[in-house]
Design a protein around this motif. Structure first.
Motif, PDB file in Angstrom:
ATOM      1  N   GLY A 122      10.844   0.880 -12.600  1.00  0.00           N
ATOM      2  CA  GLY A 122      10.469   1.525 -11.385  1.00  0.00           C
ATOM      3  C   GLY A 122       9.919   0.847 -10.282  1.00  0.00           C
ATOM      4  O   GLY A 122      10.031   0.651  -8.964  1.00  0.00           O
ATOM      5  N   GLN A 123       9.005  -0.178 -10.727  1.00  0.00           N
ATOM      6  CA  GLN A 123       8.093  -1.195 -10.156  1.00  0.00           C
ATOM      7  C   GLN A 123       9.101  -2.014  -9.276  1.00  0.00           C
ATOM      8  O   GLN A 123       9.019  -2.471  -8.047  1.00  0.00           O
ATOM      9  CB  GLN A 123       7.289  -1.960 -10.648  1.00  0.00           C
ATOM     10  CG  GLN A 123       6.120  -0.979 -11.438  1.00  0.00           C
ATOM     11  CD  GLN A 123       5.000  -1.488 -12.417  1.00  0.00           C
ATOM     12  OE1 GLN A 123       5.589  -2.591 -13.049  1.00  0.00           O
ATOM     13  NE2 GLN A 123       3.952  -1.345 -12.357  1.00  0.00           N
ATOM     14  N   VAL A 137       9.699  -2.900  -5.498  1.00  0.00           N
ATOM     15  CA  VAL A 137       9.538  -4.170  -4.658  1.00  0.00           C
ATOM     16  C   VAL A 137      10.930  -4.367  -3.904  1.00  0.00           C
ATOM     17  O   VAL A 137      10.726  -4.805  -2.669  1.00  0.00           O
ATOM     18  CB  VAL A 137       9.632  -5.212  -5.908  1.00  0.00           C
ATOM     19  CG1 VAL A 137       9.687  -6.591  -5.080  1.00  0.00           C
ATOM     20  CG2 VAL A 137       8.224  -5.206  -6.654  1.00  0.00           C
ATOM     21  N   ALA A 138      12.031  -4.101  -4.375  1.00  0.00           N
ATOM     22  CA  ALA A 138      13.305  -3.980  -3.625  1.00  0.00           C
ATOM     23  C   ALA A 138      13.218  -3.337  -2.382  1.00  0.00           C
ATOM     24  O   ALA A 138      13.476  -3.619  -1.277  1.00  0.00           O
ATOM     25  CB  ALA A 138      14.627  -3.511  -4.491  1.00  0.00           C
ATOM     26  N   ILE A 139      12.500  -2.134  -2.444  1.00  0.00           N
ATOM     27  CA  ILE A 139      12.318  -1.252  -1.184  1.00  0.00           C
ATOM     28  C   ILE A 139      11.339  -2.004  -0.298  1.00  0.00           C
ATOM     29  O   ILE A 139      11.512  -2.076   1.148  1.00  0.00           O
ATOM     30  CB  ILE A 139      12.090   0.257  -1.533  1.00  0.00           C
ATOM     31  CG1 ILE A 139      13.076   0.785  -2.311  1.00  0.00           C
ATOM     32  CG2 ILE A 139      11.658   1.124  -0.341  1.00  0.00           C
ATOM     33  CD1 ILE A 139      12.604   2.215  -2.885  1.00  0.00           C
ATOM     34  N   GLY A 140      10.224  -2.217  -0.871  1.00  0.00           N
ATOM     35  CA  GLY A 140       9.234  -3.252  -0.123  1.00  0.00           C
ATOM     36  C   GLY A 140       9.659  -4.423   0.722  1.00  0.00           C
ATOM     37  O   GLY A 140       9.337  -4.567   1.727  1.00  0.00           O
ATOM     38  N   ARG A 141      10.779  -5.011   0.024  1.00  0.00           N
ATOM     39  CA  ARG A 141      11.208  -6.141   0.648  1.00  0.00           C
ATOM     40  C   ARG A 141      12.106  -5.671   1.987  1.00  0.00           C
ATOM     41  O   ARG A 141      12.039  -6.482   2.931  1.00  0.00           O
ATOM     42  CB  ARG A 141      12.291  -6.928  -0.255  1.00  0.00           C
ATOM     43  CG  ARG A 141      12.469  -8.282   0.213  1.00  0.00           C
ATOM     44  CD  ARG A 141      13.024  -8.886  -1.144  1.00  0.00           C
ATOM     45  NE  ARG A 141      14.360  -8.233  -1.514  1.00  0.00           N
ATOM     46  CZ  ARG A 141      15.186  -8.893  -2.568  1.00  0.00           C
ATOM     47  NH1 ARG A 141      14.900  -9.676  -3.014  1.00  0.00           N
ATOM     48  NH2 ARG A 141      16.330  -8.097  -2.833  1.00  0.00           N
ATOM     49  N   ARG A 162       0.964  -1.338   0.066  1.00  0.00           N
ATOM     50  CA  ARG A 162       0.024   0.092   0.046  1.00  0.00           C
ATOM     51  C   ARG A 162       0.906   1.120  -0.073  1.00  0.00           C
ATOM     52  O   ARG A 162       0.945   2.078  -0.847  1.00  0.00           O
ATOM     53  CB  ARG A 162      -0.920  -0.156   1.243  1.00  0.00           C
ATOM     54  CG  ARG A 162      -2.087   1.061   1.233  1.00  0.00           C
ATOM     55  CD  ARG A 162      -2.708   1.079   2.523  1.00  0.00           C
ATOM     56  NE  ARG A 162      -2.035   1.611   3.454  1.00  0.00           N
ATOM     57  CZ  ARG A 162      -1.326   2.692   3.931  1.00  0.00           C
ATOM     58  NH1 ARG A 162      -1.653   3.601   3.117  1.00  0.00           N
ATOM     59  NH2 ARG A 162      -0.477   2.849   5.084  1.00  0.00           N
ATOM     60  N   ILE A 163       1.708   1.299   0.921  1.00  0.00           N
ATOM     61  CA  ILE A 163       2.747   2.427   0.935  1.00  0.00           C
ATOM     62  C   ILE A 163       3.407   2.466  -0.370  1.00  0.00           C
ATOM     63  O   ILE A 163       3.630   3.892  -0.807  1.00  0.00           O
ATOM     64  CB  ILE A 163       3.947   2.119   1.981  1.00  0.00           C
ATOM     65  CG1 ILE A 163       3.290   1.936   3.469  1.00  0.00           C
ATOM     66  CG2 ILE A 163       4.862   3.346   1.936  1.00  0.00           C
ATOM     67  CD1 ILE A 163       4.241   1.756   4.433  1.00  0.00           C
ATOM     68  N   LEU A 164       3.800   1.692  -1.006  1.00  0.00           N
ATOM     69  CA  LEU A 164       4.630   1.556  -2.189  1.00  0.00           C
ATOM     70  C   LEU A 164       3.674   1.814  -3.481  1.00  0.00           C
ATOM     71  O   LEU A 164       4.162   1.590  -4.898  1.00  0.00           O
ATOM     72  CB  LEU A 164       5.642   0.478  -2.158  1.00  0.00           C
ATOM     73  CG  LEU A 164       6.577   0.623  -1.199  1.00  0.00           C
ATOM     74  CD1 LEU A 164       7.542  -0.777  -1.023  1.00  0.00           C
ATOM     75  CD2 LEU A 164       7.775   1.745  -1.454  1.00  0.00           C
ATOM     76  N   GLU A 189       0.233  -5.478  -8.183  1.00  0.00           N
ATOM     77  CA  GLU A 189       1.416  -6.240  -8.682  1.00  0.00           C
ATOM     78  C   GLU A 189       1.835  -7.409  -7.974  1.00  0.00           C
ATOM     79  O   GLU A 189       2.788  -7.932  -8.120  1.00  0.00           O
ATOM     80  CB  GLU A 189       2.625  -5.323  -8.928  1.00  0.00           C
ATOM     81  CG  GLU A 189       2.572  -4.512 -10.279  1.00  0.00           C
ATOM     82  CD  GLU A 189       1.727  -3.500 -10.187  1.00  0.00           C
ATOM     83  OE1 GLU A 189       1.665  -2.746  -9.083  1.00  0.00           O
ATOM     84  OE2 GLU A 189       1.203  -2.882 -11.173  1.00  0.00           O
ATOM     85  N   LEU A 190       1.227  -7.379  -6.715  1.00  0.00           N
ATOM     86  CA  LEU A 190       1.393  -8.531  -5.692  1.00  0.00           C
ATOM     87  C   LEU A 190       1.732  -9.984  -6.212  1.00  0.00           C
ATOM     88  O   LEU A 190       2.614 -10.690  -5.901  1.00  0.00           O
ATOM     89  CB  LEU A 190       0.453  -8.493  -4.566  1.00  0.00           C
ATOM     90  CG  LEU A 190       0.807  -7.594  -3.486  1.00  0.00           C
ATOM     91  CD1 LEU A 190      -0.167  -7.424  -2.436  1.00  0.00           C
ATOM     92  CD2 LEU A 190       2.130  -7.589  -3.008  1.00  0.00           C
ATOM     93  N   GLY A 191       0.816 -10.387  -7.297  1.00  0.00           N
ATOM     94  CA  GLY A 191       0.981 -11.676  -7.876  1.00  0.00           C
ATOM     95  C   GLY A 191       1.849 -11.624  -9.017  1.00  0.00           C
ATOM     96  O   GLY A 191       1.895 -12.915  -9.682  1.00  0.00           O
TER      97      GLY A 191
END
Ligand code: ATP
Ligand code: MG
Lengths: 304, 363
Positions: B137-138, B142-146, B119-121, B126-128
């Motif tokens: 950029g996505q 994801v790397a930041i989300g991890r 949600r923040i990112l 794209e979760l699936g």
């Protein structure tokens, strides 16, 4: 630029492309003919003989036999045993080589003194000719009296066994697996080296222990090269011959008679060209079925 | 919560000293940027902080406790790699949840945290998907989300934006700054892009050949560079340097003879250098005034109109190029002769070793 000039250019470009296509065909032609002759002539002849009564012992009794050869073959229990044996040999060797190949690749990818030598040693069996490999196993390792394995058995108090009479298929699978493990190791090792080390480090930061890193990062990375290895190996494993000839000669009984070996028996021991050709045609069908399954597995793997 | 401290940290690769005795204190929730030219040891320093590389000498402390031997996953720091290093066979959700899965968290918790990070990112849709199906950029997000789902005390970024195009880079830059504000975590950010460094950092560390050249706020570094290296590295176009000699020191005024023959007089502060000493005078491109008369003369070589400002490349009589930034919508044309007056209250002075001479520049 006016539109007519533009159109003129487009037409020119199209005819140029066509000319190029034609000349490329011309250049391909000799190779296509050669390959066609190579592959098709034997295939067509095999197909023709498979419908003929053709035994070298009775050359005068030649002629069209319809489905007789196929009929005889499909009702022959030896044929079904041969198919079964072929599948056991192929699948057994595939399983062992992929598992051992993965383990060796993982080991050889580590840093340790003497790694270069170790790599060479693991790859070496690949360069031993099949009949030589089979003879080494038969005389030096599996021989119940003088073999190394028998000696090891005695060392731990077991009775040495005559491998080629008691467990012929297992012995055969071991020989062929020994020959093909280097191949799997080599491909999987190369694949391992292409694994992005950042991924492994990211996993380390994520708290994955060494075993988890192998399970979640390394093995998935190896899935694709493993399928390719399986496919390439199967092509060769379906036609294993020299190892059988030098060790068991298809026996005892039909215990190690594979489809390839059955064709050899029919054609060169029984002089039955018609029967051998029919078996050959069925071997092609079997190979295609196996290939079909493999291709699908590979395609699915490459897709995801 | 993480205050990080390096005490005389060094790194040797065989016989090569990649990082030389670095002393650095990073405050809790600080946005610290490491900049420096390629090969200066930024990545090495970051990897030692992450725990991916052994520290050869010195101490590394997290919140006051020595952490040299703490394994990477136990340091409470999350790293975002330049290559993103996403796990290609896992979906976005699996990628982000991997650390929690390894930590043996219950599935419901993993799902909730991944959802929150997504949600923040803005990655919910794209979760699936697999990383391969994402844009640059996505993937970056994801790397930041991890890193976010681990709820780390500190984030380590190694040139995270260098693979993105210019527009996306600007956008991600502001997003990262916002993220830093909302997450309340310490961040260390490696880059060799000084615009990134200037715009994002609370403080910047400039590294040169494995050594810290200067630590300070962006404006500090810009206005009060501690040495020639920092003066030349920070700022674009670069600061102009003029070799000079002290011609005379007289009641609070320092007179410099430039190598070109011109003389300039500065207000001397602190201990004035001895007469005859070799110095370097540094003038930023925007600290020149175009005038009819001036100590520096040359002909305009190239004029770049950037709209808001104009960059002039002035060729001195002896061939050296002086870069001048002016907002004067200059009627200057190439080939024209111009005179330049440096704003003497804004110049920097460096001694023969390249160290700044205390406070020669204006405050
Ligand atoms: N594993 C290694 N073995 C030997 N030398 C290394 C190793 N890793 C880095 N170095 C050396 O250490 C120095 C610093 O490297 P580092 O990767 O930290 O530079 P960097 O500042 O991140 O540069 P860049 O901006 O190009 O990423 C370089 O001179 C490099 O050659
Ligand atoms: Mg780097």
């Amino acid at each position: 630029m006016s539109s007519t000039a533009l159109a003129g250019r487009v037409v020119a470009a199209e005819s140029l492309a066509r000319a190029r296509r034609r000349s490329s065909w011309l250049l391909l032609f000799p190779a296509v003919i050669l390959l066609g002759a190579w592959a098709f002539v034997p295939l067509v002849m095999t197909l023709r003989y498979s419908f003929e009564r053709y035994n070298l012992l009775y050359p005068e009794r030649r002629g069209f036999a319809g489905l007789l050869n196929y009929n005889l073959l499909l009702t022959d229990p030896a044929f079904w045993t041969a198919i079964f044996n072929t599948l056991v040999l192929t699948l057994g060797v595939l399983a062992i080589t992929i598992i051992l190949g993965t383990l060796f690749a993982l080991l050889l990818n580590q840093n340790f003194p003497g790694r270069g030598i170790a790599r060479l040693m693991v790859i070496a069996p690949f360069f031993v000719l099949p009949p030589v490999a089979a003879l080494i196993f038969k005389n030096l390792l599996f021989d119940p009296l003088n073999g190394l394995v028998g000696w090891l058995f005695k060392l731990v108090g077991l009775h040495p066994i005559a491998w080629f009479t008691t467990a012929p298929m297992i012995a055969l699978v071991m020989i062929v697996a020994w020959e093909w493990t280097p191949f799997a190791t080599l491909i999987l090792l190369t694949a391992l080296q292409s694994l992005d080390t950042d991924q492994l480090e990211a996993a380390r930061m994520d708290g994955a222990k060494p075993l988890s890193r192998i399970i979640y990062i390394v093995l998935p990375h190896l899935a694709r090269p493993a399928t390719i290895t399986i496919m390439m190996e199967s092509i060769f494993l379906l036609s294993i011959f020299a190892e059988i000839l030098t060790t068991t000669a298809g026996g005892p009984g039909t215990a190690t008679t594979t489809l390839t070996y059955l064709i050899y028996i029919r054609a060169l021991l029984d002089f039955n060209i018609g029967g051998a050709s029919a078996a050959g045609v069925l071997a092609i069908v079997l190979a295609n079925i196996v290939a079909l399954f493999l291709m699908r597995a590979v395609a699915r793997n490459i897709e995801t | 919560m993480a205050a990080l401290e390096l005490r005389q940290v060094g790194k040797w690769y065989g016989g090569f000293e990649a990082v030389k005795s670095v002393d650095l204190a990073i405050a809790d929730r600080e946005f610290m940027v490491f900049v420096g030219p390629s090969g200066c040891g930024k990545t090495t320093l970051l990897r030692m902080i992450a725990g991916l590389e052994d520290i050869t000498s010195g101490d590394f402390l997290i919140d006051g406790a020595r952490a040299n031997a703490v394994p990477p996953d136990k340091r409470g720091l999350a790293m975002v790699f330049q290559s993103y290093a996403l796990y290609p066979h896992m979906t976005v959700a699996q990628n982000m949840g991997f650390a929690l899965k390894m930590a043996g968290r219950p599935r419901a918790e993993i799902e909730a945290k991944v959802r929150e990070a997504a949600r923040i990112l803005r990655l919910e849709a794209e979760l699936g998907r697999k990383p391969r199906m994402l844009s640059g950029g996505q993937r970056q997000r994801v790397a930041i989300g991890r890193a976010i789902v681990r709820n780390p005390k500190g984030f380590l970024f190694d040139e995270p934006l260098s693979n993105l195009d210019a527009a996306l880079r600007v956008q991600m830059r502001t997003e990262l700054v916002k993220l830093h504000r909302s997450l309340d975590a310490t961040m260390i950010y490696v880059t060799h892009d000084q615009i990134e460094a200037m715009t994002m950092a609370d403080r910047i560390v400039v590294l040169n050949q494995g050594e810290v050249a200067q630590v300070g706020t962006p404006l500090d570094l810009y206005h009060r560079p501690a040495n020639l290296f920092v003066a030349g590295f920070i700022g674009s176009p670069k600061m102009n340097f003029f070799p000079a000699r002290v011609a005379g020191v007289a009641n609070g005024s320092l007179s410099l003879a430039l190598d070109g023959g011109a003389t300039v007089a500065l207000a001397a502060q602190g201990a004035p250098p001895a007469a005859g000493a070799a110095l370097t005078l540094g003038v930023r491109p925007e600290h020149f005034v175009l005038a009819a008369e001036g100590p520096l003369a040359g002909s305009v070589d190239v004029v770049e109109h950037l709209g808001a400002e104009t960059i002039l490349y002035v060729k001195e009589s002896r061939g050296a190029i002086i870069v001048v930034r002016t907002d004067d919508l200059a009627h200057v044309r190439p080939g024209e002769a111009v005179h330049l007056v440096p704003r003497l209250d804004r110049v920097s002075l460096f001694d023969a070793e390249g160290r700044a001479i205390a406070d020669s520049s204006a405050t």
